[in-house]
Enzyme design. Structure first.
Site, PDB file in Angstrom:
ATOM      1  N   ARG A 101       7.214   1.782   3.678  1.00 57.51           N
ATOM      2  CA  ARG A 101       7.528   0.742   4.404  1.00 57.51           C
ATOM      3  C   ARG A 101       8.670   0.197   4.871  1.00 57.51           C
ATOM      4  NH1 ARG A 101       3.744  -2.640   6.898  1.00 57.51           N
ATOM      5  NH2 ARG A 101       4.317  -4.855   7.298  1.00 57.51           N
TER       6      ARG A 101
ATOM      7  N   HIS B  39       4.770   0.855  -1.022  1.00 58.92           N
ATOM      8  CA  HIS B  39       5.458   0.060  -0.207  1.00 58.92           C
ATOM      9  C   HIS B  39       6.800   0.462   0.185  1.00 58.92           C
ATOM     10  CE1 HIS B  39       4.048  -3.903   1.515  1.00 58.92           C
ATOM     11  NE2 HIS B  39       5.328  -4.148   1.499  1.00 58.92           N
TER      12      HIS B  39
ATOM     13  N   ARG C 239       0.618  -0.530   5.200  1.00 56.59           N
ATOM     14  CA  ARG C 239       0.610  -0.892   3.789  1.00 56.59           C
ATOM     15  C   ARG C 239      -0.499   0.083   3.319  1.00 56.59           C
ATOM     16  NH1 ARG C 239       0.710  -5.581   7.068  1.00 56.59           N
ATOM     17  NH2 ARG C 239       2.435  -6.896   6.624  1.00 56.59           N
TER      18      ARG C 239
ATOM     19  N   TYR D 222      15.567  -6.936   5.724  1.00 54.40           N
ATOM     20  CA  TYR D 222      16.094  -5.539   5.751  1.00 54.40           C
ATOM     21  C   TYR D 222      17.632  -5.797   6.324  1.00 54.40           C
ATOM     22  CZ  TYR D 222      11.311  -4.262   5.111  1.00 54.40           C
ATOM     23  OH  TYR D 222      10.198  -4.175   4.628  1.00 54.40           O
TER      24      TYR D 222
ATOM     25  N   LYS E 150      -2.933  -8.125   7.699  1.00 56.00           N
ATOM     26  CA  LYS E 150      -3.374  -9.147   6.659  1.00 56.00           C
ATOM     27  C   LYS E 150      -4.029 -10.416   7.576  1.00 56.00           C
ATOM     28  CE  LYS E 150       0.475  -8.603   3.223  1.00 56.00           C
ATOM     29  NZ  LYS E 150       1.575  -9.403   2.553  1.00 56.00           N
TER      30      LYS E 150
ATOM     31  N   HIS F 251       4.819  -7.727  11.125  1.00 57.97           N
ATOM     32  CA  HIS F 251       5.311  -9.019  10.576  1.00 57.97           C
ATOM     33  C   HIS F 251       5.008 -10.117  11.874  1.00 57.97           C
ATOM     34  CE1 HIS F 251       8.330  -7.047   7.885  1.00 57.97           C
ATOM     35  NE2 HIS F 251       7.240  -6.865   7.360  1.00 57.97           N
TER      36      HIS F 251
END
Length: 412
Positions: A360, A357, A262, A392, A286, A383
């Site tokens: 990614r 993004h 990110r 995806y 995150k 994730h």
């Protein structure tokens, strides 16, 4: 009469006023952070003029506030043509004086007890110290909490015990139509967080978080906009690696494209996060989540080239620094996004977006097409839930075509 401030700055008169004794140190600090001679001279000259104005008022060092900067610039504008950057230069000077301890930190106005701002600041402290949320998340949550309280109480005291489910519903119905769907979704999430905090503090007994309406947000409703592998190659080839800026931006683009980081993760990367012997990269994701990733050879080579040849001399531990003075770290992921936008605009790449993004998304899409499992993709992208990676599966069009039955009446 010329006065030598330091080896780079010469003034036409002796500086006067309370700041005058610190102008030499200020000039030296500007030189150490990479400012050009012209910019150092401009900063020091403006500082000398500001000091002279303070001396005439008179204003002591310990009494300088941001209001004095505004008042001086208004005074200056009546006599000289204002120049872009004058306010920023004076802010830089005052910040330097505060670091030196000669100007105290300016005290912020203390909000009235039980006012909206008082409630919001307490909530902000809770998010930062109790929940340990990321700074960007706190900014959004606090913003929506403030909007909700202002909508309900206005300028009056925010009596949280008076909140009701109807207040919550009315606010969401009022705000949601004005916001983008994703922003409206974030608003309801922030509102639930705030209302759980209110109940946690004992201000209300009812579970008002359950009263927050659900904003329609169909799962996997859109296909991720992913940059194609050939577009990535074309973009990388367009970067001039004969320049310092080019080598820095090339390393940043490789981190985005090869590891799917990110923008904020690239900006927050520190020197100690790279284990050169083991070939590993520690990524700060995150909510404080850390992820260890293998460092590809081409990415490591590009970062090493930047560190050896181009990174400005700085005490900062962040890997990537600004090219222009002051030589400091980026303020956040927005700076990385700006670099991506700039590089795409200078190239002939017709990318899906100008954001960071898409790299990614592009990496995840290519991994899926090459046979990687969703678990492997999720591990690389950091994730925490498989559901996040499931989106995806929508972009594997070839596999979907094999599963789709023929259209009735179509040619065999």
């Amino acid at each position: 009469m010329k006065v030598v401030v330091n080896s780079q700055v010469v003034l036409s008169r002796v500086p006067e006023g309370p700041i005058a004794p610190y102008l030499v140190m200020f000039a030296d600090s500007l030189s150490a952070t990479g400012y050009s001679v012209a910019w150092i001279h401009r900063h020091v000259l403006l500082g000398a003029c500001f000091s002279q104005w303070l001396g005439r008022k008179p204003v002591a060092l310990q009494d300088i506030t941001t209001d004095h900067l505004t008042r001086y610039l208004r005074y200056r504008a009546r006599r000289l043509q204002p120049r872009c950057g004058d306010h920023a230069a004076l802010v830089h000077l005052v910040e330097f004086l505060r670091r030196e301890g000669v100007v105290p930190e300016e005290r912020l106005a203390v909000p009235e007890p039980f006012s909206v701002e008082h409630r919001v600041r307490a909530y902000e402290v809770y998010l930062r110290e109790e929940r340990a949320l990321a700074a960007a998340t706190i900014v959004y949550y606090v913003r929506f909490a403030r909007d909700f309280l202002k909508y309900r109480f206005g300028a009056k005291a925010a009596k949280l015990s008076c909140l009701s489910a109807s207040d919550v519903v009315r606010f969401v119905r009022h705000q949601a139509p004005r916001l983008h769907r994703k922003c409206a979704k974030l608003m309801t999430t922030a509102l639930r967080s705030f209302l759980r905090y209110v109940r946690y503090c004992g201000d209300v007994d009812a579970d008002l978080a359950a009263a927050v309406p659900v904003v329609p947000n169909w799962s996997m409703a859109s296909i991720p906009r992913a940059i194609a592998p050939q577009q990535v190659r074309q973009l990388l080839a367009s970067i001039d690696r004969r320049t310092a800026t080019g080598r820095r931006d090339y390393a940043i683009m490789l981190l985005l494209a090869r590891l799917g980081l990110r923008s904020g993760e690239v900006a927050s990367l520190k020197l100690e996060d790279i284990d050169w012997k083991a070939g590993l990269l520690s990524v700060h994701g995150k909510s404080g989540h850390r992820n260890e990733l293998p460092l590809p050879a081409d990415v490591g080579k590009a970062i090493a080239a930047y560190l050896k040849r181009d990174r400005p001399h700085s005490a900062s531990r962040y890997v990537f620094l600004r090219v222009r003075a002051p030589a400091c770290a980026f303020q956040g992921g927005g700076a990385i996004t700006s670099i991506v936008r700039h590089r795409l605009q200078r190239s002939d790449v017709d990318a899906p977006t100008f954001g960071a993004h898409q790299f990614r998304h592009g990496l995840a899409t290519e991994m899926l097409r090459r046979g990687a499992s969703l678990g492997e993709i999720g591990d690389l992208l950091g994730h925490r839930h498989l559901q996040t990676t499931m989106i995806y599966t929508k972009v594997d069009l070839e596999a979907l075509r094999e599963l789709a039955p023929p259209w009735p009446g179509s040619a065999p």
